[in-house]
Design a protein around this motif. Structure first.
Motif, short mmCIF file in Angstrom:
data_model
loop_
_atom_site.label_atom_id
_atom_site.label_comp_id
_atom_site.label_asym_id
_atom_site.label_seq_id
_atom_site.Cartn_x
_atom_site.Cartn_y
_atom_site.Cartn_z
N UNK A 47 0.84 -1.20 0.00
CA UNK A 47 0.00 0.00 0.00
C UNK A 47 0.87 1.24 0.00
N UNK A 48 1.89 1.25 0.84
CA UNK A 48 2.81 2.39 0.90
C UNK A 48 3.51 2.58 -0.44
N UNK A 49 3.89 1.50 -1.06
CA UNK A 49 4.53 1.55 -2.37
C UNK A 49 3.59 2.17 -3.41
N UNK A 50 2.33 1.73 -3.40
CA UNK A 50 1.36 2.25 -4.36
C UNK A 50 1.09 3.74 -4.13
N UNK A 51 1.01 4.15 -2.88
CA UNK A 51 0.79 5.56 -2.55
C UNK A 51 1.97 6.40 -3.03
#
Length: 72
Positions: A47-51
């Motif tokens: 999720x952090x990567x996608x954000x």
């Protein structure tokens, strides 16, 4: 909690709404709102990567460590 989520600041700088970001990274608005409002207990690296990819930023732009007072 000693970790502050500055997602709203980065979103404002990128002029991206919660709806736009949620759609781009395929996460529910409810879960993204929990993260944005500093209510999340954890965040997945995916999720952090996608954000970070969607907002063109680094994890350190979103997450900030602030030392807590020992009285709390």
């Amino acid at each position: 909690m000693a970790i502050i989520v500055n997602l709203d600041v980065i979103m404002a700088k990128r002029k991206m709404s919660l709806t736009e970001l949620a759609g781009e990274i395929d996460i529910t608005m409810a879960n993204l709102s929990i993260l944005k409002n500093n209510k999340a207990k954890a965040v997945r690296f995916t999720t952090l990567n996608a954000i970070c990819k969607a907002l063109e930023c680094q994890p350190g732009d979103i997450l900030e460590y602030v030392e807590e007072d020992s009285d709390e």
